[in-house]
Design an enzyme around this catalytic site. Structure first.
Site, mmCIF file in Angstrom:
data_model
loop_
_atom_site.group_PDB
_atom_site.id
_atom_site.type_symbol
_atom_site.label_atom_id
_atom_site.label_comp_id
_atom_site.label_asym_id
_atom_site.label_seq_id
_atom_site.Cartn_x
_atom_site.Cartn_y
_atom_site.Cartn_z
ATOM 1 N N GLY A 99 0.817 -1.207 0.000
ATOM 2 C CA GLY A 99 0.000 0.000 0.000
ATOM 3 C C GLY A 99 0.853 1.259 0.000
ATOM 4 O O GLY A 99 0.429 2.305 -0.503
ATOM 5 N N GLU A 122 2.529 -8.077 -1.756
ATOM 6 C CA GLU A 122 1.258 -8.622 -1.247
ATOM 7 C C GLU A 122 1.086 -10.113 -1.487
ATOM 8 O O GLU A 122 0.517 -10.818 -0.651
ATOM 9 C CB GLU A 122 0.073 -7.867 -1.856
HETATM 10 N N1 3HC Z 1 1.653 -3.853 9.116
HETATM 11 C C1 3HC Z 1 1.735 -3.997 10.461
HETATM 12 N N2 3HC Z 1 2.886 -4.220 11.118
HETATM 13 C C2 3HC Z 1 3.995 -4.297 10.370
HETATM 14 C C3 3HC Z 1 3.993 -4.162 8.979
HETATM 15 C C4 3HC Z 1 2.747 -3.915 8.337
HETATM 16 N N3 3HC Z 1 2.652 -3.746 7.005
HETATM 17 N N4 3HC Z 1 5.265 -4.307 8.527
HETATM 18 C C5 3HC Z 1 6.032 -4.519 9.609
HETATM 19 N N5 3HC Z 1 5.274 -4.514 10.716
HETATM 20 C C6 3HC Z 1 5.738 -4.670 12.110
HETATM 21 C C7 3HC Z 1 6.366 -6.022 12.348
HETATM 22 O O1 3HC Z 1 5.395 -6.982 12.696
HETATM 23 C C8 3HC Z 1 7.316 -5.699 13.490
HETATM 24 O O2 3HC Z 1 6.539 -5.646 14.646
HETATM 25 P P1 3HC Z 1 7.180 -6.096 16.065
HETATM 26 O O3 3HC Z 1 8.359 -5.209 16.290
HETATM 27 O O4 3HC Z 1 6.065 -5.938 17.018
HETATM 28 O O5 3HC Z 1 7.577 -7.542 15.848
HETATM 29 C C9 3HC Z 1 7.779 -4.279 13.183
HETATM 30 O O6 3HC Z 1 6.801 -3.731 12.285
HETATM 31 C C10 3HC Z 1 9.134 -4.196 12.507
HETATM 32 O O7 3HC Z 1 9.121 -5.073 11.385
HETATM 33 P P2 3HC Z 1 10.365 -6.014 11.065
HETATM 34 O O8 3HC Z 1 10.848 -6.673 12.298
HETATM 35 O O9 3HC Z 1 9.945 -6.874 9.922
HETATM 36 O O10 3HC Z 1 11.436 -4.926 10.611
HETATM 37 P P3 3HC Z 1 12.522 -5.028 9.463
HETATM 38 O O11 3HC Z 1 13.265 -3.755 9.510
HETATM 39 O O12 3HC Z 1 13.254 -6.304 9.542
HETATM 40 O O13 3HC Z 1 11.692 -5.061 8.078
HETATM 41 C C11 3HC Z 1 10.021 -4.392 6.515
HETATM 42 C C12 3HC Z 1 10.922 -3.986 7.693
HETATM 43 C C13 3HC Z 1 10.876 -4.730 5.284
HETATM 44 C C14 3HC Z 1 9.122 -3.245 6.184
HETATM 45 C C15 3HC Z 1 9.219 -5.647 6.902
HETATM 46 O O14 3HC Z 1 8.589 -5.420 8.138
HETATM 47 C C16 3HC Z 1 8.142 -6.036 5.926
HETATM 48 O O15 3HC Z 1 8.422 -6.662 4.928
HETATM 49 N N6 3HC Z 1 6.893 -5.674 6.224
HETATM 50 C C17 3HC Z 1 5.755 -6.070 5.438
HETATM 51 C C18 3HC Z 1 5.669 -5.289 4.149
HETATM 52 C C19 3HC Z 1 4.439 -5.697 3.390
HETATM 53 O O16 3HC Z 1 4.174 -6.857 3.153
HETATM 54 N N7 3HC Z 1 3.654 -4.702 2.936
HETATM 55 C C20 3HC Z 1 2.446 -4.963 2.235
HETATM 56 C C21 3HC Z 1 1.323 -5.009 3.196
HETATM 57 S S1 3HC Z 1 -0.174 -5.543 2.431
HETATM 58 C C22 3HC Z 1 -0.780 -4.162 1.674
HETATM 59 O O17 3HC Z 1 -0.138 -3.153 1.655
HETATM 60 C C23 3HC Z 1 -2.132 -4.312 1.066
HETATM 61 C C24 3HC Z 1 -2.459 -3.199 0.135
HETATM 62 O O18 3HC Z 1 -2.142 -3.574 -1.162
HETATM 63 C C25 3HC Z 1 -3.911 -2.830 0.203
#
Ligand code: 3HC
Ligand code: NAI
Length: 695
Positions: A99, A122
């Site tokens: 997003g 995603e």
């Molecule tokens: N939503 C909620 N929490 C999230 C999040 C998200 N999108 N991304 C990360 N977090 C949280 C993690 O759970 C973690 O929480 P914690 O400290 O309580 O365990 C904290 O943020 C830190 O995350 P990481 O430990 O993973 O930190 P890194 O620095 O290692 O990595 C990152 C950062 C690369 C951003 C990784 O967290 C990641 O890949 N996040 C997910 C990204 C993702 O998949 N985004 C797409 C979401 S779906 C979407 O957007 C739908 C849309 O199309 C409508």
């Protein structure tokens, strides 16, 4: 305040401030909506959006998935931004994902720091980009690139994003983002640049979507999201922008309801939860700068490589100088591979190989090691002898670890005078590639020694899971149980090839017999011999595979095992079925047919039942620990979330009933786990236990 508002001259600046990753939760969406409205009320001639802290928006807030959606929804917010009458500029840094990238694509111009990563991951969460990403990305970068990015979920670097037209301009890494965004906005205003909605760009030339569909489906191996995401992208070729958005939403909602989405999101959070252990809160780990490794064989060389890649100083001890040289060579090959794959540059490669690594045959060379990891033959007598030698030279406070796969760590610890310093660090082969580490905590292991195991795991880039001591710890113990169920089915009439096919159709990259060939049939053979003296009369252990081993057929490494290997192709070994039939005849067991569904049910029931015992006995702290071990170390299909998430989704009462039915035939093997009985009686799930552990 999740979005801070500021006006600088003609430009309004919206700074997102929602640590740690600026997820686009409800407050953030409100903040951006209000910020846009306020900017226009203020008469701003341009708006810059940027992320405070370590990143631009890393995506929608995943914690909101599965809950009723609340306005303003992300697709609407993106449309509002895109419809702005004044130019909106996205100033990106960190990780612009999901997003987050969709918001950026709804902006009219994009500037990006040179070290940013941009992507639509995603599909890895079982969904598809649901805020216009499937319609806007192709308009910016063309269908081929959009399909690649959306169906693999892999992020791209800033330079690639610039080259393909996803971002307009790059700022040097480390630049002040606010200043860079503001300067770019002023420059655009000065040149009279108008708002430039992505939706107004005509859809690019279509590609062969049928071909793409076949390719994506092949790679997805049963995972729904990549194929569905491709269908959403294809809509951009035939539908108007608004109809394309509606189709994207329809497909997004379908995926949101799937068990695969639940499984993948469980996997995402479980992986981050495993290292959070209350008993380690506030416990300081010891140093991990100098790592000693004993044994430069398959595992020792892999462990040494992993430690070198984490910039540790590594000393490898071998039995004699020829073995030490062989170990050095293995490590050299691993490092060369890391160089080839671009993980390290030539200078780092040379420094790690020449300055960070030393080999020796005298244990005295370990005197400065902070952590010493033993990876010698899997034999208790040899391990104890090695630990006696380690103890004689290790400095006070050094952590003494064993990489044993099955052996009793308490027994090893008790053979030393420093049991509190001893633990298991069970890595998986190849140790510099596989991301799982079981930190095996013995009865006497000191908390800071456990904390050091986790700290080292983090430094090595591993996902570390705490395990207690038992034969095989978490993973190998569960593996033994489902392998036994598979072996029983073979003795009763199934073929290894049918079982492999069923499990590969379920989503495993390889079935259990193909895996046995890969690991080496000699490992199971040695293990069967080790356990033979304590085997109970009711235990049914197949002997036919010993015949293969006796003839020197150990699987892939000898070119022959369950399968015959010809380069990269495998075919069934014609000797295997006759050997199985001969054994059935000898045992007087008539062969019966198993349907694919029966095979899957028994295999999974054995896995879940043993996993429930592992949790019930406290070997694994929580069900999610088991899930992560099976996902990261045993090829369990991620989209099922792990065996205990899968069990929850299937329904525990049905699984228990199956186990009770199987127990009528074989009450020794199929004893229902007490924890499973308890959960079913309470109407609870494994996930309830995960939640209890968090509170
Ligand atoms: N939503 C909620 N929490 C999230 C999040 C998200 N999108 N991304 C990360 N977090 C949280 C993690 O759970 C973690 O929480 P914690 O400290 O309580 O365990 C904290 O943020 C830190 O995350 P990481 O430990 O993973 O930190 P890194 O620095 O290692 O990595 C990152 C950062 C690369 C951003 C990784 O967290 C990641 O890949 N996040 C997910 C990204 C993702 O998949 N985004 C797409 C979401 S779906 C979407 O957007 C739908 C849309 O199309 C409508
Ligand atoms: P290996 O046979 O490839 O290597 C063992 C090495 O230890 C040999 O190079 C040998 O020369 C050396 N060695 C033996 N005795 C020694 C001593 N006294 N001092 C110094 N070096 C000595 O075995 P592998 O596969 O690397 O296994 C090692 C350990 O790792 C075992 O405990 C095994 O159970 C465990 N393990 C193995 C995995 C695998 O997939 N191979 C996975 C996880 C753990």
């Amino acid at each position: 305040m999740t979005v801070r508002y500021e006006k600088a001259g003609d430009v309004a600046l919206l700074a997102a401030d929602n640590p740690p990753v600026n997820a686009l939760g409800l407050d953030m969406r409100y903040g951006l909506q209000d910020g846009m409205a306020r900017a226009l009320e203020d008469g701003a001639r341009a708006v810059v959006i940027y992320g405070h802290g370590r990143t631009w928006f890393a995506g929608a807030d995943i914690r909101e998935f599965g809950k009723p959606p609340k306005d303003p929804m992300l697709p609407d917010l993106c449309n509002t931004i895109e419809a702005s009458p004044v130019p909106v500029i996205a100033a990106l840094h960190g990780t612009a994902l999901g997003g987050g990238l969709e918001v950026a694509m709804a902006c009219h111009y994009r500037i990006c720091l040179g070290d940013a990563k941009l992507g639509l991951p995603e599909v890895g969460l079982g969904i598809l980009p649901g805020a216009g990403g499937t319609q806007r990305l192709p308009r910016l970068v063309g269908f081929a690139k959009a399909i690649e990015m959306i169906t693999t979920g892999k992020p791209i670097g800033a330079q690639d994003a610039h080259d393909t037209g996803l971002v307009d301009t790059l700022a040097a890494p480390g630049s002040d983002l606010r200043a860079a965004g503001l300067a770019y906005a002023e420059m655009l205003l000065a040149s009279g640049a108008p708002p430039r909605p992505t939706r107004a760009i005509p859809a690019p030339e279509a590609v062969d979507f049928d071909y793409a569909q076949r390719q994506v489906a092949k790679k997805a191996r049963g995972q729904l999201s990549p194929v569905t995401a491709l269908a959403a992208v294809a809509a951009a070729a035939t539908l108007s922008f608004d109809d394309g958005l509606a189709e994207e939403r329809r497909l997004f909602n379908t995926l949101m309801e799937t068990d695969q989405r639940k499984g993948l999101i469980h996997a995402f959070f479980a992986e981050r939860q495993v290292s959070k252990l209350p008993e380690l809160a506030g416990v300081a780990p010891r140093e991990t700068d100098h790592i000693g490794v004993i044994g430069g064989g398959t595992m020792g060389a892999g462990i040494a490589t992993a430690a070198l890649l984490a910039r540790r100083h590594v000393t490898v001890i071998e039995r004699d100088s020829a073995a030490a040289e062989a170990g050095r060579k293995r490590i050299g090959t691993n490092l060369a591979g890391a160089l080839r794959r671009g993980k390290i540059d030539q200078q780092t490669h040379d420094a790690l190989r020449d300055d960070h690594l030393s080999t020796a045959t005298d244990y005295v060379a370990l005197a400065h090691s902070d952590v010493i990891i033993e990876a010698v033959f899997e034999d208790m007598a040899v391990k104890k002898q090695v630990f006696a030698q380690i103890e004689a030279v290790a400095k006070p406070g050094a952590v003494l670890a064993t990489n044993t796969s099955y052996l009793d760590i308490d027994e090893i610890a008790a053979s030393t005078s420093r049991a509190a310093d001893v633990l298991g660090l069970h890595l998986f082969s190849p140790a510099h590639v596989m991301r799982l580490l079981e930190v095996v905590v013995g009865d006497a292991t000191a908390p800071e020694v456990t904390a050091t195991g986790f700290a080292l795991g983090k430094a090595l880039g591993k996902v570390s899971v705490r395990a207690g001591v038992c034969d095989g710890f978490i993973g190998n113990r569960i593996l033994s149980a489902y392998r036994t169920a598979a072996d029983h089915m073979i003795l009763d009439g199934a073929s290894p090839y049918q079982i492999d096919r069923v499990m590969e159709d379920f989503g495993f990259a390889m079935g259990p017999f193909a895996v046995a060939d890969l690991a080496g049939l000699d490992i199971g053979w040695a293990n069967r011999k080790r356990l033979a003296p304590t085997r109970q009369p009711h235990e049914r252990v197949p002997a036919y595979v010993d015949r293969l081993c006796e003839e020197g057929h150990f699987g892939q490494k000898t070119g022959r095992g369950y399968y015959v290997y010809d380069d990269r192709n495998r075919s069934e070994n014609p000797d295997v079925i006759p050997l199985i039939e001969a054994e059935r005849a000898e045992r007087g067991t008539p062969a019966r047919d198993f349907t694919d569904a029966q095979i899957l049910r028994r295999y999974m029931a054995a896995m879940v039942n043993e996993a429930a015992k592992v949790v019930g006995e406290g070997i694994a702290r929580r069900p999610l620990d088991v899930d992560v071990v099976l996902l990261m170390g045993y090829g369990f299909p991620r989209y099922h979330g792990g065996p205990l998430k899968w069990a929850d989704l299937q329904g525990l009462p049905d699984l228990l009933r199956d186990i009770e039915t199987f127990a009528e035939e074989d009450p020794h093997f199929w004893q229902p786990a007490p924890l499973l009985n308890k959960l079913v009686a309470k109407g609870a799930s494994f996930d309830d236990l995960n939640k209890d552990a968090q509170t």
